[in-house]
Design an enzyme around this catalytic site. Sequence first.
Site, PDB file in Angstrom:
ATOM      1  N   GLY A   1       0.802  -1.227   0.000  1.00  6.93           N
ATOM      2  CA  GLY A   1       0.000   0.000   0.000  1.00  6.93           C
ATOM      3  C   GLY A   1       0.831   1.270   0.000  1.00  6.93           C
TER       4      GLY A   1
ATOM      5  N   GLY B   1       8.993   0.113   6.083  1.00  3.92           N
ATOM      6  CA  GLY B   1       8.418   0.718   4.877  1.00  3.92           C
ATOM      7  C   GLY B   1       7.289   1.669   5.210  1.00  3.92           C
TER       8      GLY B   1
ATOM      9  N   ILE C   1       7.617  -8.348  13.645  1.00  2.00           N
ATOM     10  CA  ILE C   1       8.196  -9.513  14.339  1.00  2.00           C
ATOM     11  C   ILE C   1       9.705  -9.543  14.139  1.00  2.00           C
ATOM     12  CG2 ILE C   1       6.079 -10.887  14.144  1.00  2.00           C
ATOM     13  CD1 ILE C   1       7.667 -12.548  11.963  1.00  2.00           C
ATOM     14  N   ASP C   2      10.211  -8.829  13.110  1.00  2.00           N
ATOM     15  CA  ASP C   2      11.644  -8.910  12.783  1.00  2.00           C
ATOM     16  C   ASP C   2      12.522  -8.134  13.772  1.00  2.00           C
ATOM     17  OD1 ASP C   2      10.620 -10.162  10.544  1.00  2.00           O
ATOM     18  OD2 ASP C   2      10.805  -8.402   9.261  1.00  2.00           O
TER      19      ASP C   2
ATOM     20  N   GLY D   1      12.399 -13.012   9.563  1.00  2.00           N
ATOM     21  CA  GLY D   1      13.272 -11.960  10.097  1.00  2.00           C
ATOM     22  C   GLY D   1      13.850 -11.055   9.028  1.00  2.00           C
TER      23      GLY D   1
END
Length: 360
Positions: free
Chosen positions: A76, A117, A139-140, A183
């Site tokens: 998006g 991003g 989560i990374d 990750g």
Amino acid sequence: MQKIGILTGGGDAPGLNAVIRAAVKTAINVYDCEVFGIKDGYDGFLAENGIIPLAMGEVRGILPRGGTILGTANRGNPYARKVIQDGKEVIIDVSDDIVKGIQKLKLDALLVLGGDGTLRIAHELAGKGVPVIGVPKTIDNDIGGTEITFGFDTALNIATEALDRLHSTAESHHRAMVLELMGRDAGFIALQAGVSGGADVILIPEIPFKFESVLSKIRRRAERGSKFSILAVSEGARPIDGTQAFSRSGDEIYVPRLGGIGQTVGEYINGHGFESRVTVLGHLQRGGTPTAFDRSLSSRYGAAAVHLAARGGFDRMVALHCGRITDVSLAEATATPKRVKLDDDAVATARGLGISFGDE
Ligand code: F6P
């Protein structure tokens, strides 16, 4: 402050709903402020019915729920939107339409819950006068300016449980079990789950590995009587003389999708005298209920984001520093993604425990 908007962008992460709930409750209870939810990331500003009111009723019961009640989109980007014009696919910049949408709603602040991003887009929109506040989600755990992002702890717990479960079957069958973990270009999940789950080998993007070194660790274990091995492999790991493995290439809209290194490592082990099996944990790391830690962190981030908006701290992101909630500029948060540092004590701890990074 009378009206704020909230959107969730990029891949989902456990804790998104907990942030939304905390932000809505704080906005209403403390500031008597109206809250609107933007559906499916920035796209909601352009869609019909893309904006919904968020009152107490809408956030009731969502604290333990995974995903996001607002929906999300990881394609998006308003600066690069794929549309069909005259029967042809073209990429256009719709960021000014988003700005108009925000102005039409008369939002005093827009809380953007997102990863790298999404937060970079938020920072660019701030340059066009949009009063954005970032909340670090992924989560990374790879966002700069904060010690931890929400969602990471849940993924780490799921990965650790998976390693625990692989242990018993590895031991029974005398196999090397490879677990490929998410990750992207950061090895936090594999490193910390590997240590917590007692892995014998951890492969992360920050430490390129040699196949022979991985094999010799498995061989040494077998010689000492441990006929099974557990390998925690980050999806972004790469051999010293090779490249990362991708399951799909990227374009102007899609980032390339990492995947396949676990299989390559498993095949190498199989081809050199040890039986192996490969598990790709995938989106199980992102789905489902957040851990207590993530619920608490998300609630603190959600509340802090609203307080920051009330103070007019725009173009900034809430963050965790030395256990306390603080805030940093979005420019700083998005300038350099966070990576595992080679002098990180977790790396030293792992080495001291005899875990191989495949680099010796
Ligand atoms: O950034 C979060 C993440 O889960 C990465 O760990 C993973 O590489 C990627 O997103 C997967 O994205 P998608 O959901 O688009 O397959």
